[in-house]
Structures are given as C-alpha cells and as structure tokens.
Scaffold this motif. Structure first.
Motif, PDB file in Angstrom:
ATOM      1  N   GLU A  25     -20.760 -16.176  66.867  1.00 38.25           N
ATOM      2  CA  GLU A  25     -19.887 -16.773  66.197  1.00 38.25           C
ATOM      3  C   GLU A  25     -19.902 -18.450  66.222  1.00 38.25           C
ATOM      4  N   SER A  26     -20.121 -18.744  67.572  1.00 38.99           N
ATOM      5  CA  SER A  26     -20.037 -20.367  67.948  1.00 38.99           C
ATOM      6  C   SER A  26     -21.328 -20.961  67.140  1.00 38.99           C
ATOM      7  N   ALA A  27     -22.496 -20.324  67.243  1.00 38.95           N
ATOM      8  CA  ALA A  27     -23.559 -20.826  66.383  1.00 38.95           C
ATOM      9  C   ALA A  27     -23.274 -20.952  65.155  1.00 38.95           C
ATOM     10  N   LEU A  28     -22.725 -19.999  64.626  1.00 43.66           N
ATOM     11  CA  LEU A  28     -22.422 -20.217  63.070  1.00 43.66           C
ATOM     12  C   LEU A  28     -21.314 -21.111  62.736  1.00 43.66           C
ATOM     13  N   ARG A  29     -20.323 -21.270  63.663  1.00 42.89           N
ATOM     14  CA  ARG A  29     -19.518 -22.171  63.280  1.00 42.89           C
ATOM     15  C   ARG A  29     -20.002 -23.568  63.236  1.00 42.89           C
ATOM     16  N   LYS A  30     -20.966 -23.818  64.088  1.00 46.15           N
ATOM     17  CA  LYS A  30     -21.570 -24.954  64.453  1.00 46.15           C
ATOM     18  C   LYS A  30     -22.430 -25.637  63.219  1.00 46.15           C
TER      19      LYS A  30
END
Length: 86
Positions: A25-30
């Motif tokens: 999720e963190s990579a997707l948000r970025k």
C-alpha cells in the motif's frame, strides 16, 4: 527522489517495489502521488482504485480524481458550472 524532483526515478523505484510486493500500500500511495504531481490524473485514479481493492480508505481521493477528470473533459464554462453545482 521525489524531494529532489526526480519523478521518473521515483516511479521506477516504486514500481520495482510493487514487483516484489504487489500488495504494498505504501508504494501504491507514493505512485498515486507521483502521478498526481505529473498531472496524470487518470493513472492516479487507477492506482487509487487498486488501493481501494486492498481495502485502503481512499474513497475521497477517488472522488477528487473523478471530479478532476470530469472538469478537464468539460468543454465550456457552463458545462463546468453544471458539474460543480448540480
């Protein structure tokens, strides 16, 4: 990379992260942030939809991107006004 303005390199790093861990999720948000900074709202919307599939609370962001795309597609001031105030 993002803080230095290297959006292309940032995107490559986040995509590599997703290749290793597709539910990150963190990579997707970025990735959403990079697309938004680049003005690629349709791609940002796709990434937000992927976050929603993972159960992330991104409903407001999805609505924002959908509204942005609708306003960009509107040809005249009257069309934009109708979208905003109807």
């Amino acid at each position: 990379y993002i803080k230095s303005g290297f959006l292309g390199r940032s995107m490559e790093a986040y995509e590599q992260s997703l290749a290793l861990a597709p539910r990150n999720e963190s990579a997707l948000r970025k990735i959403v942030n990079v697309y938004e900074k680049r003005g690629e709202i349709a791609k940002a919307l796709e990434a937000v939809e992927a976050l929603l599939e993972l159960g992330a609370p991104e409903g407001k962001r999805k609505l924002f991107f959908e509204a942005t795309l609708a306003l960009r597609a509107a040809k005249s001031f009257d069309e934009k006004k109708a979208l905003l105030f109807s």
